[in-house]
Design an enzyme around this catalytic site. Sequence first.
Site, mmCIF file in Angstrom:
data_model
loop_
_atom_site.group_PDB
_atom_site.id
_atom_site.type_symbol
_atom_site.label_atom_id
_atom_site.label_comp_id
_atom_site.label_asym_id
_atom_site.label_seq_id
_atom_site.Cartn_x
_atom_site.Cartn_y
_atom_site.Cartn_z
ATOM 1 N N GLU A 8 45.906 36.566 47.294
ATOM 2 C CA GLU A 8 46.505 36.387 46.080
ATOM 3 C C GLU A 8 47.835 35.691 46.311
ATOM 4 O O GLU A 8 48.984 35.330 45.521
ATOM 5 C CB GLU A 8 46.701 37.484 44.846
ATOM 6 C CG GLU A 8 45.193 37.678 44.569
ATOM 7 C CD GLU A 8 45.499 38.726 43.322
ATOM 8 O OE1 GLU A 8 46.548 39.130 42.980
ATOM 9 O OE2 GLU A 8 44.138 39.023 42.815
ATOM 10 N N LYS A 49 38.866 38.285 32.257
ATOM 11 C CA LYS A 49 38.203 37.541 33.470
ATOM 12 C C LYS A 49 37.053 36.902 32.764
ATOM 13 O O LYS A 49 36.048 37.691 32.719
ATOM 14 C CB LYS A 49 38.179 38.436 34.449
ATOM 15 C CG LYS A 49 39.465 39.077 35.243
ATOM 16 C CD LYS A 49 38.970 39.899 36.338
ATOM 17 C CE LYS A 49 40.347 40.343 36.944
ATOM 18 N NZ LYS A 49 40.391 41.392 37.954
HETATM 19 P P1 PGA Z 1 39.557 41.214 41.954
HETATM 20 O O1 PGA Z 1 40.807 42.229 41.331
HETATM 21 O O2 PGA Z 1 39.630 41.336 43.443
HETATM 22 O O3 PGA Z 1 38.507 41.882 41.414
HETATM 23 O O4 PGA Z 1 39.910 40.009 41.404
HETATM 24 C C1 PGA Z 1 41.970 41.724 40.803
HETATM 25 C C2 PGA Z 1 42.532 42.837 39.868
HETATM 26 O O5 PGA Z 1 42.029 44.125 40.135
HETATM 27 O O6 PGA Z 1 43.035 42.366 38.842
HETATM 28 ZN ZN ZN Z 2 42.887 44.818 38.162
#
Ligand code: PGA
Ligand code: ZN
Length: 417
Positions: free
Chosen positions: A200, A332
């Site tokens: 990220e 999401k």
């Molecule tokens: P992810 O986690 O790796 O599942 O995208 C991001 C999050 O926990 O917000």
């Molecule tokens: Zn999260």
Amino acid sequence: MSTIIEDIIARKVFNNRGEETIEVDIITTSGFGRASAPAGKSRGHSEVIYYPQGGVDQAVKKVEELVAPELIGMNADFQEEIDRTLHDLDGSKDFKVLGGNTAFAISLANAEASANSNNLLLFHYLGGHVARELPYPLGNTISGGQHAQGKSPDIQEFLALPHGAESFLEAAAANVQVHSKIGNILRRKDKSFNAGRSDEGAWIANIDSSVALDILAKASEETSSESGFECGMGIDLASSSLWNAKAKRYIYGREKKKRNSGEQLDFILDLIKKYHLVYIEDPFNEEDFESFAELTKKAENCLICGDDLFTTNVERLNRGVKVNAGNAVIIKVNQVGTLTDAWETVDLAKRNGYVPVLSHRSGDTCDWHMAHLAVAFRCPIIKTGVIEGSRVAKINELIRIEEFLGDRAEMAVLPRF
Ligand code: PGA
Ligand code: ZN
């Protein structure tokens, strides 16, 4: 009609981690849409299944053999009908036949194709002309937990939220400043720091969570006084990955601490007080609605957000609403599959006073549709990192949307901190 679907093409591409993912093109008589799917690393148990057995290759085959013959000839304007057809074709509860990411890419590509065929930008098409609020960017600055996997803090994410900014551009710039100041502090503090960054784009450093919080606090304070507006901070504990169900404890491996639910609650309340945290994500494991409710009752001026807890799922959010578990929800789209599913969760959140936080995944592509969804769905916060290509793709698109709106653009309304 010009919005009739003429062709659907699916292909295998890669995300920022080099993992295979699916991209879909939808071609109408007078337009075109393309979308690719992201992938999580710290996933909730209630998320849909990303791909059928056989992975992305099999998903591409399913689009060609199962989905395309059904969708070709349909009207891209009818998003709900398209999304319902995807559910019907799949037939399972968790999209295991087509794959949730397959559904995601088709659903988003369709929305884009429809907007494009109607000569509209996606946020205008989905949100109408009244959609003119820009979200505040919530950005990851230091990575730990499952996202760093090594000598790093136990807490997964240390987040910046410039909630006093008057424009999106200023807010995005403030986050870049906080991120960069943290890099400078780490360079001075630790000779072994090699400027490594996570998927990220957040720093990876060999420090405890408390040190990470001190550094983020210093960088946020400096940025606040330089910019003239308030830059707040938050954390994502991703507690399901800390939780040991057998021991009934949250295990903080680096700090060699074990906390039961009550101790976890006190720990978080102390952090909120000490650092004036304005945002806490997944403070408890994904089945502990009660502790979420307890924290929501006791925490002041702080968003308590469920990610793994709700997994963008209407039933799970409904369960939370009944007991007042949290006051914010991560959205999401690929946790549920389609745009319609995600919108239903956003709608439920709004009707019950929960702040919807539209979010990227740690594995992502330069797909920028999220930027449009945040404005169209009127999500007051978008969680999409600070730097790194896939993050900046979304942030830059929001800068373009702000410019496009001109005088009509406004920042979203957030609860007072
Ligand atoms: P992810 O986690 O790796 O599942 O995208 C991001 C999050 O926990 O917000
Ligand atoms: Zn999260």
